[in-house]
Motif scaffolding. Structure first.
Motif, PDB file in Angstrom:
ATOM      1  N   GLU A  48       4.885   4.384   9.878  1.00 37.80           N
ATOM      2  CA  GLU A  48       4.163   3.209  10.376  1.00 37.80           C
ATOM      3  C   GLU A  48       3.135   2.731   9.351  1.00 37.80           C
ATOM      4  O   GLU A  48       2.952   1.517   9.154  1.00 37.80           O
ATOM      5  N   LEU A  49       2.466   3.673   8.707  1.00 33.49           N
ATOM      6  CA  LEU A  49       1.516   3.310   7.655  1.00 33.49           C
ATOM      7  C   LEU A  49       2.234   2.596   6.514  1.00 33.49           C
ATOM      8  O   LEU A  49       1.744   1.579   6.002  1.00 33.49           O
ATOM      9  N   LYS A  50       3.377   3.118   6.134  1.00 29.95           N
ATOM     10  CA  LYS A  50       4.168   2.472   5.087  1.00 29.95           C
ATOM     11  C   LYS A  50       4.508   1.041   5.488  1.00 29.95           C
ATOM     12  O   LYS A  50       4.437   0.114   4.657  1.00 29.95           O
ATOM     13  N   ALA A 100       3.350  -2.144   3.448  1.00 27.74           N
ATOM     14  CA  ALA A 100       4.553  -2.750   2.859  1.00 27.74           C
ATOM     15  C   ALA A 100       4.710  -2.355   1.399  1.00 27.74           C
ATOM     16  O   ALA A 100       4.705  -1.181   1.083  1.00 27.74           O
ATOM     17  N   ASN A 101       4.798  -3.321   0.513  1.00 25.16           N
ATOM     18  CA  ASN A 101       5.040  -3.040  -0.909  1.00 25.16           C
ATOM     19  C   ASN A 101       3.770  -3.080  -1.754  1.00 25.16           C
ATOM     20  O   ASN A 101       3.842  -3.180  -2.980  1.00 25.16           O
ATOM     21  N   THR A 102       2.612  -3.011  -1.094  1.00 28.79           N
ATOM     22  CA  THR A 102       1.347  -3.028  -1.833  1.00 28.79           C
ATOM     23  C   THR A 102       1.277  -1.863  -2.819  1.00 28.79           C
ATOM     24  O   THR A 102       1.463  -0.704  -2.429  1.00 28.79           O
ATOM     25  N   ASP A 124       7.109   4.811  -4.015  1.00 25.05           N
ATOM     26  CA  ASP A 124       7.407   3.508  -4.624  1.00 25.05           C
ATOM     27  C   ASP A 124       6.140   2.664  -4.770  1.00 25.05           C
ATOM     28  O   ASP A 124       6.011   1.905  -5.747  1.00 25.05           O
ATOM     29  N   ASN A 125       5.223   2.792  -3.819  1.00 27.83           N
ATOM     30  CA  ASN A 125       3.950   2.063  -3.916  1.00 27.83           C
ATOM     31  C   ASN A 125       3.134   2.560  -5.100  1.00 27.83           C
ATOM     32  O   ASN A 125       2.531   1.774  -5.832  1.00 27.83           O
TER      33      ASN A 125
END
Length: 221
Positions: free
Chosen positions: A60-62, A66-68, A114-115
């Motif tokens: 949920e945090l991801k 998002a992609n930040t 990935d972030n």
């Protein structure tokens, strides 16, 4: 920098928030199990719910961020667990401590890798303890806490190897004996001094997989 901090509602986590928020160039994602406990009104700080024992919470945090890009991911959430001596170790406490201190930093790193890789600094910092150093253990005891920290040290070293192709640096940081709920009132350091030191190590080193004390000294495994 974009900085995500777990266990941000008190102790070292809150001090990390307070020090990093002073720069308007920093954006802080302050994560804790009970967000209502963290009342911060600065524009560069957002508070997020995160129970580090819950994979659903991590996902949920991801979704929220998002992609930040995350320049600095600080795994600070931790517990001491039971203090039982040999012959008396509480297995349930041990398992819960391993979930929080050892497994959570790995799983959250997997979810947010990935972030971190998309950022400029590309750093993961794990707040561990010299009590996880096998060579430093001269007093015995503290089986639950010591093993959780020894294990997360290995997690950090393995991540440093696995994430090297993505340019990600992984640091293992010993904060010292700090006056927090865990450290108690007899501790030698205030949170401000400890975090100032760790921030300096974070700022100045690129020695991925190394184990540093808050004062910049390397610690033996």
């Amino acid at each position: 920098m974009n900085i995500l901090i777990t266990g941000a509602n008190r102790g070292l986590g809150l001090e990390f928030v307070n020090q990093y928020k002073m720069s308007s160039n920093n954006r802080i994602f302050a994560c804790c199990r009970n967000p209502q406990q963290l009342q911060i009104e600065e524009e560069n700080v957002t508070v997020h719910k995160l129970d580090v024992t819950s994979l659903d919470n991590m996902k949920e945090l991801k979704s929220e961020i998002a992609n930040t890009p995350i320049d600095l991911l600080i795994h600070n959430a931790g517990v001491y667990g039971s203090k039982n001596s040999f012959g008396n170790v509480d297995v349930d406490s041990w398992l819960n401590t391993l979930k929080i201190n050892t497994i959570a930093p790995l799983k959250l790193s997997e979810i947010l890798v990935d972030n971190v890789a998309a950022s400029q600094k590309k750093m993961i910092a794990i707040i561990t303890s010299k009590m996880g150093s096998i060579s430093d253990n001269t007093s015995g005891g503290s089986y639950v806490y010591r093993t959780s920290k020894s294990a997360v040290n290995m997690v950090g070293v393995s991540m440093s190897r696995d994430l090297k192709p993505q340019g990600i640096t992984v640091l293992l940081l010993h904060p010292g004996w700090v006056e927090t709920d865990m450290g108690g009132s007899n501790a030698l350091l205030k949170p401000k001094e400890s975090v100032e030191g760790m921030c300096k190590v974070i700022e100045t080193t690129t020695d991925s997989g190394a184990f540093f004390a808050y004062d910049g000294q390397k610690i033996n495994w």
